[in-house]
Design a protein around this motif. Structure first.
Motif, short mmCIF file in Angstrom:
data_model
loop_
_atom_site.label_atom_id
_atom_site.label_comp_id
_atom_site.label_asym_id
_atom_site.label_seq_id
_atom_site.Cartn_x
_atom_site.Cartn_y
_atom_site.Cartn_z
N ALA A 38 -8.08 41.54 6.62
CA ALA A 38 -8.55 42.40 7.71
C ALA A 38 -9.98 42.85 7.47
CB ALA A 38 -7.63 43.61 7.86
N THR A 39 -10.33 43.16 6.22
CA THR A 39 -11.69 43.59 5.92
C THR A 39 -12.67 42.44 6.18
OG1 THR A 39 -10.98 45.21 4.28
CG2 THR A 39 -13.23 44.39 4.09
N ARG A 40 -12.32 41.24 5.74
CA ARG A 40 -13.17 40.08 6.01
C ARG A 40 -13.33 39.87 7.51
NH1 ARG A 40 -11.57 33.72 5.22
NH2 ARG A 40 -13.53 32.87 5.97
N HIS A 41 -12.23 39.97 8.23
CA HIS A 41 -12.26 39.77 9.68
C HIS A 41 -13.19 40.79 10.35
CE1 HIS A 41 -10.88 39.06 13.78
NE2 HIS A 41 -10.70 40.37 13.90
N MET A 42 -13.05 42.04 10.00
CA MET A 42 -13.85 43.09 10.63
C MET A 42 -15.33 42.92 10.31
SD MET A 42 -11.94 45.01 12.52
CE MET A 42 -12.58 46.68 12.69
N MET A 43 -15.65 42.51 9.10
CA MET A 43 -17.06 42.33 8.73
C MET A 43 -17.67 41.12 9.41
SD MET A 43 -17.08 43.36 4.67
CE MET A 43 -18.85 43.06 4.55
N GLU A 44 -16.94 40.00 9.43
CA GLU A 44 -17.51 38.77 9.94
C GLU A 44 -17.43 38.64 11.46
OE1 GLU A 44 -16.56 35.17 7.92
OE2 GLU A 44 -16.30 36.17 6.00
N GLU A 45 -16.34 39.14 12.04
CA GLU A 45 -16.15 38.96 13.47
C GLU A 45 -16.58 40.16 14.31
OE1 GLU A 45 -15.15 36.12 15.23
OE2 GLU A 45 -15.74 35.39 13.25
N HIS A 46 -16.66 41.34 13.69
CA HIS A 46 -17.03 42.54 14.44
C HIS A 46 -18.22 43.28 13.84
CE1 HIS A 46 -13.43 42.05 16.87
NE2 HIS A 46 -12.72 41.95 15.77
N ILE A 48 -18.26 45.26 11.38
CA ILE A 48 -17.83 46.63 11.09
C ILE A 48 -17.34 46.69 9.65
CG2 ILE A 48 -16.13 48.43 11.63
CD1 ILE A 48 -16.11 47.37 14.51
N GLU A 49 -17.94 47.57 8.87
CA GLU A 49 -17.53 47.70 7.46
C GLU A 49 -16.54 48.84 7.26
OE1 GLU A 49 -20.66 47.69 4.64
OE2 GLU A 49 -21.79 46.10 5.63
N GLY A 50 -16.72 49.93 7.95
CA GLY A 50 -15.82 51.07 7.79
C GLY A 50 -14.84 51.16 8.94
N PHE A 51 -13.55 51.07 8.65
CA PHE A 51 -12.52 51.17 9.69
C PHE A 51 -11.24 51.66 9.04
CE2 PHE A 51 -11.96 47.04 7.83
CZ PHE A 51 -10.59 46.84 7.82
N ASP A 52 -10.33 52.14 9.87
CA ASP A 52 -9.04 52.56 9.33
C ASP A 52 -7.93 51.79 10.04
OD1 ASP A 52 -8.93 53.70 11.85
OD2 ASP A 52 -9.16 55.75 11.14
N ALA A 53 -6.70 51.99 9.56
CA ALA A 53 -5.57 51.24 10.11
C ALA A 53 -5.35 51.49 11.60
CB ALA A 53 -4.31 51.56 9.31
N PRO A 54 -5.43 52.74 12.08
CA PRO A 54 -5.23 52.95 13.52
C PRO A 54 -6.28 52.25 14.38
CG PRO A 54 -4.96 55.02 12.33
CD PRO A 54 -5.51 54.02 11.35
N TRP A 116 3.15 49.26 11.90
CA TRP A 116 1.91 48.83 11.27
C TRP A 116 1.38 49.90 10.32
CZ3 TRP A 116 -1.80 45.38 10.11
CH2 TRP A 116 -3.11 45.83 9.91
N LEU A 117 1.29 51.13 10.81
CA LEU A 117 0.74 52.21 10.00
C LEU A 117 1.61 52.48 8.77
CD1 LEU A 117 -0.40 54.71 12.77
CD2 LEU A 117 -1.81 53.11 11.47
N LYS A 118 2.91 52.41 8.95
CA LYS A 118 3.83 52.65 7.83
C LYS A 118 3.64 51.60 6.75
CE LYS A 118 8.72 53.11 6.64
NZ LYS A 118 10.12 53.08 7.14
N ALA A 119 3.58 50.33 7.16
CA ALA A 119 3.43 49.25 6.19
C ALA A 119 2.09 49.33 5.47
CB ALA A 119 3.58 47.90 6.89
N VAL A 120 1.04 49.61 6.21
CA VAL A 120 -0.29 49.72 5.59
C VAL A 120 -0.31 50.87 4.58
CG1 VAL A 120 -2.71 50.28 6.03
CG2 VAL A 120 -1.53 48.64 7.51
N ALA A 121 0.33 51.98 4.94
CA ALA A 121 0.38 53.13 4.02
C ALA A 121 1.10 52.78 2.73
CB ALA A 121 1.06 54.31 4.71
N GLU A 122 2.00 51.80 2.81
CA GLU A 122 2.75 51.36 1.63
C GLU A 122 2.01 50.28 0.85
OE1 GLU A 122 6.47 50.12 3.22
OE2 GLU A 122 7.13 52.17 3.70
N GLY A 123 0.81 49.92 1.32
CA GLY A 123 0.01 48.93 0.60
C GLY A 123 0.11 47.52 1.13
N VAL A 124 0.84 47.31 2.22
CA VAL A 124 0.94 45.97 2.80
C VAL A 124 -0.35 45.64 3.53
CG1 VAL A 124 2.24 44.49 4.39
CG2 VAL A 124 3.43 46.26 3.07
N ARG A 125 -0.82 44.42 3.39
CA ARG A 125 -2.06 43.99 4.03
C ARG A 125 -1.84 42.69 4.80
NH1 ARG A 125 -2.78 48.47 3.05
NH2 ARG A 125 -4.37 49.47 1.75
#
Length: 203
Positions: A38-46, A48-54, A116-125
């Protein structure tokens, strides 16, 4: 004739989708797979470096329904991009299933925002499934994000847009406009009854 022109327009549009991915080097497609796709996607396609799960969820909830469907996951990963034309449908289906196994634990058939938010909070990526950074923009977006922003900038003049990517981009624009004009002209033409074969005419 109209059908042939419609096919031409569709073909040019399809070409445009593929061409958009040629803008810029896209050399990052060859990068090793990442545990934080997701971080790679946001940086390369959008860009955007700083973002959160929501915010990530909302940005990729294309119909604003509050859930991700299989089609939306497919789009986010860019599975229908030209760069993934050689990947089989079975591989794409399996990849989508992998994402749903991680985030749709109740087997609802969609990924809700809460799940989505629950899984991300548990460390799922989101896993890197080998489809590149997720090219899912239209012709204009891909040109802007992968070429114009990198090599020109907001102050660029028309005279400065001389890179092969620029020339090809605007050539394609001209083709699309010409094809649309021809289609519009055909749609405005009156039907000449005498040109219709007798077997197709009403008595």
């Amino acid at each position: 004739m109209v059908n042939r022109l419609i096919c031409l327009v569709a073909g040019v549009i399809a070409l445009g989708s593929g061409l958009a991915n040629a803008h810029g080097s896209h050399s990052s497609d060859d990068q090793p797979q990442s545990d934080d796709w997701a971080t790679r996607h946001m940086m390369e396609e959008h860009h955007i470096e700083g973002f959160d799960a929501p915010s990530f969820f909302t940005m990729h909830d294309y119909d604003s329904s509050g859930v991700w469907t299989t089609d939306e996951v497919r789009q986010t990963y860019g599975m229908d991009d030209e760069s993934n034309n050689g990947v089989s449908e079975s591989r794409k289906t399996e990849a989508i299933r992998q994402v749903f196994d991680l985030f749709d634990r109740d087997n609802t058939g969609f990924i809700s925002r809460d799940a989505w938010l629950k899984a991300v909070a548990e460390g799922v990526r989101l896993p890197d499934l080998g489809f590149g950074p997720g090219h899912h923009g239209d012709l204009e977006y891909e040109y802007e994000i992968h070429h114009f922003e990198k090599f020109h900038g907001e102050d660029a003049t028309e005279e400065e847009l001389t890179h092969p990517e620029d020339i090809e981009h605007f050539r394609l624009h001209d083709e699309l406009e010409d094809a649309q004009m021809r289609l519009d002209q055909l749609e405005q033409m009156q039907v000449v009854v005498g040109n219709i074969p007798a077997k197709f005419r009403r008595n």
